[in-house]
Design a protein around this motif. Sequence first.
Motif, mmCIF file in Angstrom:
data_model
loop_
_atom_site.group_PDB
_atom_site.id
_atom_site.type_symbol
_atom_site.label_atom_id
_atom_site.label_comp_id
_atom_site.label_asym_id
_atom_site.label_seq_id
_atom_site.Cartn_x
_atom_site.Cartn_y
_atom_site.Cartn_z
ATOM 1 N N GLY A 1 0.818 -1.217 0.000
ATOM 2 C CA GLY A 1 0.000 0.000 0.000
ATOM 3 C C GLY A 1 0.848 1.261 0.000
ATOM 4 O O GLY A 1 0.533 2.237 -0.699
ATOM 5 N N LYS A 2 1.918 1.247 0.785
ATOM 6 C CA LYS A 2 2.825 2.392 0.824
ATOM 7 C C LYS A 2 3.405 2.673 -0.563
ATOM 8 O O LYS A 2 3.464 3.814 -1.024
ATOM 9 C CB LYS A 2 3.963 2.118 1.813
ATOM 10 N N LEU A 3 3.872 1.618 -1.212
ATOM 11 C CA LEU A 3 4.511 1.779 -2.519
ATOM 12 C C LEU A 3 3.486 2.162 -3.591
ATOM 13 O O LEU A 3 3.815 2.927 -4.509
ATOM 14 C CB LEU A 3 5.230 0.484 -2.904
ATOM 15 N N LYS A 4 2.277 1.662 -3.480
ATOM 16 C CA LYS A 4 1.230 2.027 -4.445
ATOM 17 C C LYS A 4 0.844 3.495 -4.275
ATOM 18 O O LYS A 4 0.640 4.223 -5.265
ATOM 19 C CB LYS A 4 0.007 1.135 -4.272
ATOM 20 N N ASN A 5 0.749 3.953 -3.043
ATOM 21 C CA ASN A 5 0.425 5.363 -2.792
ATOM 22 C C ASN A 5 1.501 6.297 -3.346
ATOM 23 O O ASN A 5 1.221 7.445 -3.704
ATOM 24 C CB ASN A 5 0.255 5.612 -1.288
ATOM 25 N N ALA A 6 2.737 5.780 -3.418
ATOM 26 C CA ALA A 6 3.840 6.574 -3.953
ATOM 27 C C ALA A 6 3.953 6.441 -5.472
ATOM 28 O O ALA A 6 4.884 6.975 -6.076
ATOM 29 C CB ALA A 6 5.149 6.144 -3.301
ATOM 30 N N ASN A 7 3.004 5.700 -6.083
ATOM 31 C CA ASN A 7 2.994 5.463 -7.533
ATOM 32 C C ASN A 7 4.218 4.686 -8.019
ATOM 33 O O ASN A 7 4.563 4.737 -9.199
ATOM 34 C CB ASN A 7 2.900 6.781 -8.306
ATOM 35 N N ALA A 8 4.883 3.975 -7.099
ATOM 36 C CA ALA A 8 6.037 3.157 -7.490
ATOM 37 C C ALA A 8 5.580 1.823 -8.065
ATOM 38 O O ALA A 8 6.314 1.190 -8.827
ATOM 39 C CB ALA A 8 6.946 2.924 -6.284
ATOM 40 N N VAL A 9 4.364 1.380 -7.699
ATOM 41 C CA VAL A 9 3.841 0.095 -8.175
ATOM 42 C C VAL A 9 2.355 0.248 -8.502
ATOM 43 O O VAL A 9 1.723 1.256 -8.146
ATOM 44 C CB VAL A 9 4.027 -1.010 -7.112
ATOM 45 N N ASN A 10 1.808 -0.788 -9.164
ATOM 46 C CA ASN A 10 0.371 -0.791 -9.442
ATOM 47 C C ASN A 10 -0.289 -2.005 -8.799
ATOM 48 O O ASN A 10 0.336 -2.717 -8.011
ATOM 49 C CB ASN A 10 0.118 -0.733 -10.951
ATOM 50 N N ASN A 11 -1.536 -2.261 -9.154
ATOM 51 C CA ASN A 11 -2.298 -3.348 -8.517
ATOM 52 C C ASN A 11 -1.707 -4.730 -8.775
ATOM 53 O O ASN A 11 -1.857 -5.640 -7.952
ATOM 54 C CB ASN A 11 -3.750 -3.316 -8.983
#
Length: 371
Positions: free
Chosen positions: A172-182
């Motif tokens: 979730g942290k990395l997704k919020n940072a746009n570093a990863v997707n679903n």
Amino acid sequence: MLELTTQDILLGKHASSKEEAIKHIATDLVSKGLVAEGYERGMLAREQQNSTFLGNGIAIPHGTTDTRDLVKQTGVQIHHFANGVDWGDGNTAFLAIGIAATSDEHLGILKQLTHVLSSEGVEDALKKAESAEQVLAVLKGENQQPLLFDESCVTLHFPVSELTSMSAVCAGKLKNANAVNNAFVADLVAKAPTHIGQGLWVTSSAMGVNQTALALVTVEREFYQDGHPVKGLLTVAGKGAEYVEALNNVTHLLANNTLGEVFNASAADAVKLLLEVRQSGLSATFKIKNAHGLHARPGALLVSVAKKFDSQIWVTNVTAEGKQVNAKSLMKVIALGVKQGHELEFVAEGADAEQALDAIGAAISNGLGEG
């Protein structure tokens, strides 16, 4: 500070050997009014002393100290070889940056280049470049993203008692940072983390990664999984190899039985511990006497001395308050931006550590090949 511009870049160049390539670059340096006739001799002599190939398809031919008086003005001339030039030792140069420098103005360029020399895709991007703008974008790292790992990627003392939730928090942290997707999130939570020691678990995925990144979560209260303690989980989103150094630092903390410091640290200090671990061992500090600092030639000589020894050797630019780097890596040594008068602290660990520090001190005292 000397800055690279599109005016410095010439495309469509061809050469059957590195000597021919250097001669062409020297001719253009003369035509540009940067050097006088005869500078070519110094550039060829310098190449015979040590290869100026840095890596990722980039070479930096330049003159010797005894031809520096032929430099009229600090500058560069960059030749792009779409078909490449054999630079020796199995290396192919697609870009040769001819440097003319009266002092240490070119150190900024060398430092800038170190950030692209270890990145993936650079050589291929240079090979395919069709404009000066594209070449300059590669050299400036405009299409590259650094490792994402800061306080926003750290969750401390999370109230949890199972690893799946910890993986979800990191994802979730990395997704919020746009570093990863679903896709990354789904793949990560389906994996079982691995215990690497002292309560730290690691999990990773390369699916759906936009930017190489790390995330860390520590637990409020230690619990056990498969007979091993769980104190924290480190998650790797692996698009490139930028995370490798952080994992090497984790290995060092494990070896020294000090990984517990990470679990007890603040978010900022936890990041620092994982990214800027201070190596220990015998140490010695030496002052650089070279008039133009650690540019390519003395830097290469320093690295070659360090490589003669089995011990692990690290160096820090104490004057510039830089981080500790591998003294056997030319890219990292140049990136320290060492100028005349700067003090370097060397730390060596191994059976021949004392001999290594003595040899490094002697080499620096003797001017690292520049008298």
